[in-house]
Every structure is written in C-alpha cells, then in structure tokens.
Design a protein around this motif. Structure first.
Motif, PDB file in Angstrom:
ATOM      1  N   LYS A 167      26.553  49.430  25.705  1.00 45.78           N
ATOM      2  CA  LYS A 167      25.221  49.869  25.279  1.00 45.78           C
ATOM      3  C   LYS A 167      24.496  50.604  26.389  1.00 45.78           C
ATOM      4  O   LYS A 167      23.876  51.647  26.168  1.00 45.78           O
ATOM      5  N   ILE A 168      24.599  50.078  27.598  1.00 44.82           N
ATOM      6  CA  ILE A 168      23.970  50.720  28.758  1.00 44.82           C
ATOM      7  C   ILE A 168      24.608  52.074  29.024  1.00 44.82           C
ATOM      8  O   ILE A 168      23.932  53.074  29.268  1.00 44.82           O
ATOM      9  N   THR A 169      25.938  52.110  28.950  1.00 47.36           N
ATOM     10  CA  THR A 169      26.669  53.360  29.194  1.00 47.36           C
ATOM     11  C   THR A 169      26.296  54.423  28.182  1.00 47.36           C
ATOM     12  O   THR A 169      26.086  55.588  28.527  1.00 47.36           O
ATOM     13  N   ASN A 170      26.172  54.022  26.917  1.00 49.21           N
ATOM     14  CA  ASN A 170      25.808  54.987  25.869  1.00 49.21           C
ATOM     15  C   ASN A 170      24.409  55.532  26.079  1.00 49.21           C
ATOM     16  O   ASN A 170      24.149  56.718  25.822  1.00 49.21           O
ATOM     17  N   LYS A 171      23.477  54.696  26.550  1.00 42.30           N
ATOM     18  CA  LYS A 171      22.105  55.154  26.815  1.00 42.30           C
ATOM     19  C   LYS A 171      22.084  56.172  27.936  1.00 42.30           C
ATOM     20  O   LYS A 171      21.353  57.155  27.897  1.00 42.30           O
ATOM     21  N   GLU A 172      22.921  55.928  28.958  1.00 37.49           N
ATOM     22  CA  GLU A 172      22.972  56.842  30.092  1.00 37.49           C
ATOM     23  C   GLU A 172      23.506  58.197  29.690  1.00 37.49           C
ATOM     24  O   GLU A 172      23.136  59.237  30.264  1.00 37.49           O
ATOM     25  N   HIS A 173      24.377  58.215  28.661  1.00 39.11           N
ATOM     26  CA  HIS A 173      24.961  59.477  28.215  1.00 39.11           C
ATOM     27  C   HIS A 173      24.052  60.241  27.267  1.00 39.11           C
ATOM     28  O   HIS A 173      24.259  61.431  27.035  1.00 39.11           O
ATOM     29  N   ASP A 174      23.064  59.518  26.675  1.00 36.86           N
ATOM     30  CA  ASP A 174      22.143  60.174  25.721  1.00 36.86           C
ATOM     31  C   ASP A 174      21.151  61.082  26.450  1.00 36.86           C
ATOM     32  O   ASP A 174      20.775  60.851  27.578  1.00 36.86           O
ATOM     33  N   LEU A 230      30.465  39.906  24.248  1.00 39.14           N
ATOM     34  CA  LEU A 230      29.053  40.249  24.357  1.00 39.14           C
ATOM     35  C   LEU A 230      28.757  40.971  25.668  1.00 39.14           C
ATOM     36  O   LEU A 230      27.951  41.905  25.708  1.00 39.14           O
ATOM     37  N   GLU A 231      29.416  40.535  26.757  1.00 40.35           N
ATOM     38  CA  GLU A 231      29.248  41.216  28.041  1.00 40.35           C
ATOM     39  C   GLU A 231      29.724  42.666  27.946  1.00 40.35           C
ATOM     40  O   GLU A 231      29.077  43.589  28.432  1.00 40.35           O
ATOM     41  N   ARG A 232      30.881  42.854  27.301  1.00 35.14           N
ATOM     42  CA  ARG A 232      31.428  44.202  27.155  1.00 35.14           C
ATOM     43  C   ARG A 232      30.521  45.070  26.289  1.00 35.14           C
ATOM     44  O   ARG A 232      30.300  46.251  26.579  1.00 35.14           O
ATOM     45  N   ALA A 233      29.963  44.465  25.223  1.00 34.18           N
ATOM     46  CA  ALA A 233      29.061  45.207  24.341  1.00 34.18           C
ATOM     47  C   ALA A 233      27.803  45.636  25.088  1.00 34.18           C
ATOM     48  O   ALA A 233      27.297  46.748  24.886  1.00 34.18           O
ATOM     49  N   ALA A 234      27.297  44.762  25.953  1.00 36.59           N
ATOM     50  CA  ALA A 234      26.098  45.089  26.732  1.00 36.59           C
ATOM     51  C   ALA A 234      26.371  46.249  27.677  1.00 36.59           C
ATOM     52  O   ALA A 234      25.545  47.155  27.832  1.00 36.59           O
ATOM     53  N   VAL A 235      27.541  46.240  28.317  1.00 35.02           N
ATOM     54  CA  VAL A 235      27.913  47.330  29.232  1.00 35.02           C
ATOM     55  C   VAL A 235      28.039  48.637  28.459  1.00 35.02           C
ATOM     56  O   VAL A 235      27.562  49.691  28.895  1.00 35.02           O
TER      57      VAL A 235
END
Length: 254
Positions: A247-254, A240-245
């Motif tokens: 998710k944040i990374t993908n938002k930053e790339h959008d 879950l921690e990895r998934a949260a990271v």
C-alpha cells in the motif's frame, strides 16, 4: 515419493492431442502409476470435493472445467495449470514438470486412532450406532491461491436424520447456484448438471463408502484446529505486513 518428475517427449506429444478432460486423466493416471491408489479417480474426487460420477464425466467428456476445480486439480497434481490448456502446446515443445509430492506415511493410522479414541470412556458413545446428528455448517472464503479464511460456523438446534441432511445439502447447492446467477446473469448450469437433490445424494452416498466413512475423534479435531489457528495467525500477520508495504509502495508511485 518426494521427487520431481519430468514427463517425456512422448507424454508431451500425447497430451498435445487430448482435450482438457483427457489431459487431466492422462496426468492423473501417470501419477497413479507412481503413487498407487492415492491417485485413483475416487481418491482425487474426494480430495477436490466433487462426486465420483461428476469427476468421471470431467475426465471423459468435459471440454470446459470450472476454474476453481481445475485449480484444485492442478494444486493436487503439483503441476502448472498451463499444461491443461491448448496454448501451452503451441510452438516449440515445452518441459512438463511435476514438482515433488509428499504424503505423510510416518504415522500409522492405528496409532492415531488409539491416541484419540473415546471408546471405553464413561459415556460409551459410539457415533457409528447413531442415526441422528447435530448439523454443522461452516463457510470459508477461498483466495485465488487456495488459501482459506473461515467466515461462518453454525450448529443446528435440532438433530437431523439422513433425509434431513440430504435436504440441507441440496438447499446449499441450490443457493450457491442462485447466487452465482445473481452475480453473473450469464451463468447457466450445464443441461447435464444433476439436480441439487441428486448432487446432495451423491455426496452422501460417496461418503458412505467404507473407504470414506470416517469419524474424526473430537480431541484430534480440536487439537488440529488449534494447530491450524496458531499457524494461520502467524501466516496472516505476514500477509498483513506485506499488504501494508504494498500500500505504501503504491502511494509512492501515484
């Protein structure tokens, strides 16, 4: 038995000429020479959850193996799944590595049996003497890497005898086929696939074999579940921690 093995150029050349089922058989027999009956066809079929007859057909005649079964075989062999496909054998010869395999041989079965045996207690119950049982159905979700998560666990309200068990197992096999067909209208079981009733009987008879007729002591089963639950919670927390990271990374790339 904990060593990496590299197949020879002769092994590679032989595997190159085989079909999908033949490659599975070749590598299993290679492992059987090293590890003995832990890699007999019967033992492997039991570990990956198919009947012995279906597994024999898979090795001898199958040119198309369901990805879930092939993934389970690859994981059991601890070898890259690519080695079963024709693409792997195109171009220059490649190295085939079987990663270290480990089997727990330190704990003697008799020690475990004595530690958890319920025989001799006040109840005097012996499962080998019974002919009717509560039926337990457990369903798991399996991820692409083989990780599993339990989503359903239910007990029957009545005691089931052998004929009832066959009917229930056949119903579950049939239901899975129907759901597969609903999700993918193009899915069609092979004409050579046995009927659900026959598959159910195969599963039951396979596990009636003296080598596979195993009762797990209740305390051992419960203790093992508790250990798995603890390890699973720690592992899931990391996922879950990895998934949260991510998710944040993908938002930053959008």
């Amino acid at each position: 038995m904990n060593k990496e093995m590299v197949l020879s150029s002769m092994d590679y050349a032989q595997l190159r000429t085989l079909d999908l089922g033949g490659r599975v058989r070749y590598i299993r027999e290679f492992l059987q020479k090293e590890y003995g009956n832990k890699y007999s066809g019967k033992s492997l079929a039991n570990r990956i959850g198919v009947s012995q007859s279906n597994y024999t057909y898979l090795e001898n005649k199958a040119n198309d193996i369901p990805s879930k079964i092939l993934r389970a075989i690859s994981k059991d062999f601890n070898v890259a799944m690519d080695v079963f496909f024709d693409d792997f054998y195109e171009g220059e010869p490649k190295t085939i590595i079987i990663k270290p395999l480990s089997f727990d041989e330190k704990i003697e079965p008799a020690v475990i049996a004595n530690r958890y045996s319920d025989l001799g207690t006040a109840t005097k119950m012996n499962p080998a003497d019974e002919d009717s049982y509560t039926f337990v159905v457990v369903a798991y979700l399996e991820a692409s890497n083989g990780d599993r998560r339990m989503i359903f666990n239910s007990h029957s309200k009545e005691l089931y005898q052998r004929t009832h068990v066959q009917s229930v197992v056949a119903s579950m096999i049939h239901a899975m086929d129907e759901i597969d067909r609903f999700i993918n209208p193009g899915y069609r079981p092979s004409d050579k696939t046995p009927s659900p009733a026959y598959q159910a009987l195969q599963h039951i008879e396979l596990r009636d074999n003296p080598e596979l007729y195993v009762w797990i002591p209740q305390k051992l089963y419960n203790d093992t579940l508790m250990t798995l639950e603890k390890a699973g919670r720690e592992y899931t927390s990391k996922l879950l921690e990895r998934a949260a990271v991510n998710k944040i990374t993908n938002k930053e790339h959008d």
